[in-house]
Design a protein around this motif. Structure first.
Motif, PDB file in Angstrom:
ATOM      1  N   ARG A   1      68.890  19.479   6.540  1.00  0.00           N
ATOM      2  CA  ARG A   1      67.873  20.176   7.086  1.00  0.00           C
ATOM      3  C   ARG A   1      66.905  19.258   7.847  1.00  0.00           C
ATOM      4  NH1 ARG A   1      67.478  22.421   1.756  1.00  0.00           N
ATOM      5  NH2 ARG A   1      66.318  20.637   0.797  1.00  0.00           N
ATOM      6  N   THR A   2      66.891  17.978   7.790  1.00  0.00           N
ATOM      7  CA  THR A   2      66.300  17.314   8.939  1.00  0.00           C
ATOM      8  C   THR A   2      67.183  17.121  10.072  1.00  0.00           C
ATOM      9  OG1 THR A   2      65.206  15.819   7.154  1.00  0.00           O
ATOM     10  CG2 THR A   2      65.519  15.008   9.297  1.00  0.00           C
ATOM     11  N   CYS A   3      68.442  17.446  10.021  1.00  0.00           N
ATOM     12  CA  CYS A   3      69.309  17.259  11.172  1.00  0.00           C
ATOM     13  C   CYS A   3      68.850  18.338  11.667  1.00  0.00           C
ATOM     14  CB  CYS A   3      70.609  16.993  10.794  1.00  0.00           C
ATOM     15  SG  CYS A   3      71.294  15.443  10.143  1.00  0.00           S
ATOM     16  N   THR A   4      68.981  19.603  11.207  1.00  0.00           N
ATOM     17  CA  THR A   4      69.186  20.938  11.835  1.00  0.00           C
ATOM     18  C   THR A   4      67.843  21.488  12.449  1.00  0.00           C
ATOM     19  OG1 THR A   4      69.410  22.213  10.027  1.00  0.00           O
ATOM     20  CG2 THR A   4      71.513  21.577  11.115  1.00  0.00           C
ATOM     21  N   GLU A   5      66.771  21.082  11.544  1.00  0.00           N
ATOM     22  CA  GLU A   5      65.408  21.823  11.767  1.00  0.00           C
ATOM     23  C   GLU A   5      64.294  20.768  12.199  1.00  0.00           C
ATOM     24  OE1 GLU A   5      65.566  24.862  11.259  1.00  0.00           O
ATOM     25  OE2 GLU A   5      67.653  24.709  10.538  1.00  0.00           O
ATOM     26  N   ALA A   6      64.644  19.668  12.092  1.00  0.00           N
ATOM     27  CA  ALA A   6      63.655  18.660  12.774  1.00  0.00           C
ATOM     28  C   ALA A   6      64.113  17.736  13.758  1.00  0.00           C
ATOM     29  CB  ALA A   6      62.990  17.753  11.315  1.00  0.00           C
ATOM     30  N   LEU A   7      64.827  16.653  13.488  1.00  0.00           N
ATOM     31  CA  LEU A   7      65.379  15.774  14.369  1.00  0.00           C
ATOM     32  C   LEU A   7      66.366  16.366  15.540  1.00  0.00           C
ATOM     33  CD1 LEU A   7      65.432  13.030  15.598  1.00  0.00           C
ATOM     34  CD2 LEU A   7      67.497  12.238  14.130  1.00  0.00           C
ATOM     35  N   GLY A   8      67.160  17.141  15.121  1.00  0.00           N
ATOM     36  CA  GLY A   8      68.026  17.850  15.906  1.00  0.00           C
ATOM     37  C   GLY A   8      67.314  18.792  17.268  1.00  0.00           C
ATOM     38  N   PRO A   9      66.301  19.765  16.874  1.00  0.00           N
ATOM     39  CA  PRO A   9      65.529  20.594  17.785  1.00  0.00           C
ATOM     40  C   PRO A   9      64.709  19.613  18.646  1.00  0.00           C
ATOM     41  CG  PRO A   9      65.312  21.488  15.778  1.00  0.00           C
ATOM     42  CD  PRO A   9      66.154  20.347  15.349  1.00  0.00           C
ATOM     43  N   TRP A  10      64.146  18.673  18.000  1.00  0.00           N
ATOM     44  CA  TRP A  10      63.170  17.948  19.007  1.00  0.00           C
ATOM     45  C   TRP A  10      64.572  17.242  19.933  1.00  0.00           C
ATOM     46  CZ3 TRP A  10      64.010  12.515  19.329  1.00  0.00           C
ATOM     47  CH2 TRP A  10      63.041  12.098  20.685  1.00  0.00           C
TER      48      TRP A  10
END
Length: 273
Positions: free
Chosen positions: A247-256
């Motif tokens: 979830r961090t990959c796809t919803e936090a770090l990735g979008p930024w």
């Protein structure tokens, strides 16, 4: 503005130095590499243009029983679905037979695509700088030298926004187990750390393939993201199947990263589907 300090990974002229060599392959992985080479040659015969190693094994940093074998296979013509299935099955067989590796990943392309203008600063750069020749003629001899500039950054990782929806679908389709999620955590964590590094690569003015160093370099320019990057680097090395990491990959770090990358370097040239 790029740092004028000459960093590791560059030669005296400021070009990215090719990493890896067959001499650095740890002895334990020698039989694995030889088996993969011979089986690829047998599978494709005269259709095979060249084979390369990349990743930790030719860099000499692979860990027995923990690292994967990364192969880059080039055919004289564009591969068909049957060719992709052949390399998938070959990699699966090598992985099952040799305990030294934890997975086999194979990239498969045709020679003309790798030498095309569209791929010159993406797949072409990958072959010329990150791949170690194992078999056949080396395509690097027909490719330019590369500097760690914004064009290279854009054409290597400037498509993260396209990948994120695909990652979400892939996660949703994956079996809800620790074992099934672990390869996704490793793949996505590595991808994001490398993207973070190439985001700042022109400013840092150097090259490295070490995930932890990549994370530290990007975190220097974006301290508010440093902790996420370090965590991603650790999971790139030692993945777990924790769904929160995905979830961090796809919803936090990735979008930024996708948004900041587009702002700084622009969008990668579109590829045919």
């Amino acid at each position: 503005m790029a740092d004028t300090t000459r960093r590791p990974g560059l030669d005296a002229q400021g070009f990215i130095a090719r990493e890896g060599s067959l001499a650095r392959v740890p002895d334990a992985f020698g039989p694995v590499v030889a088996a993969a080479r011979d089986r690829l040659q047998a599978a494709f015969g005269a259709r095979l243009h060249s084979v390369y190693l990349y990743g930790s094994i030719p860099r000499g940093t692979a860990r027995v029983g923990r690292s994967d074998l990364d192969l880059f296979v080039v055919l004289h013509e564009e591969p068909a679905d049957a060719d992709r299935e052949a390399v998938r099955a070959l990699g699966e067989a090598v992985d099952q037979e040799f305990w030294q590796v934890d997975g086999v990943g194979t990239l498969l392309y045709g020679r003309d695509r790798l030498l095309s203008d569209l791929e010159r600063y993406d797949l072409g750069w990958f072959v010329a700088c990150l791949c170690t020749p194992l078999l056949g003629d080396d395509l690097a001899e027909q490719l330019p030298r590369y500097r760690p500039d914004s064009r290279l950054a854009r054409e290597t990782n400037g498509d993260l926004a396209l990948w994120l929806p695909r990652w979400r679908k892939r996660i949703a389709a994956t079996e809800d187990t620790e074992e099934a999620r672990r390869p996704l955590v490793r793949f996505m964590s590595r991808h994001l750390v490398r993207t973070g590094f190439t985001l700042v690569m022109p400013r840092w003015n150097g090259w490295t393939s070490d995930l932890r160093e990549m994370a530290e370099v990007c975190g220097t320019y974006y301290p508010e993201r440093a902790a996420q990057l370090r965590t991603a680097a650790e999971h790139g090395h030692e993945p777990t199947g924790d769904p929160q990491i995905l979830r961090t990959c796809t919803e936090a770090l990735g979008p930024w990263l996708a948004t900041e990358y587009a702002r700084v370097h622009g969008i990668k040239a579109p590829r045919p589907e």
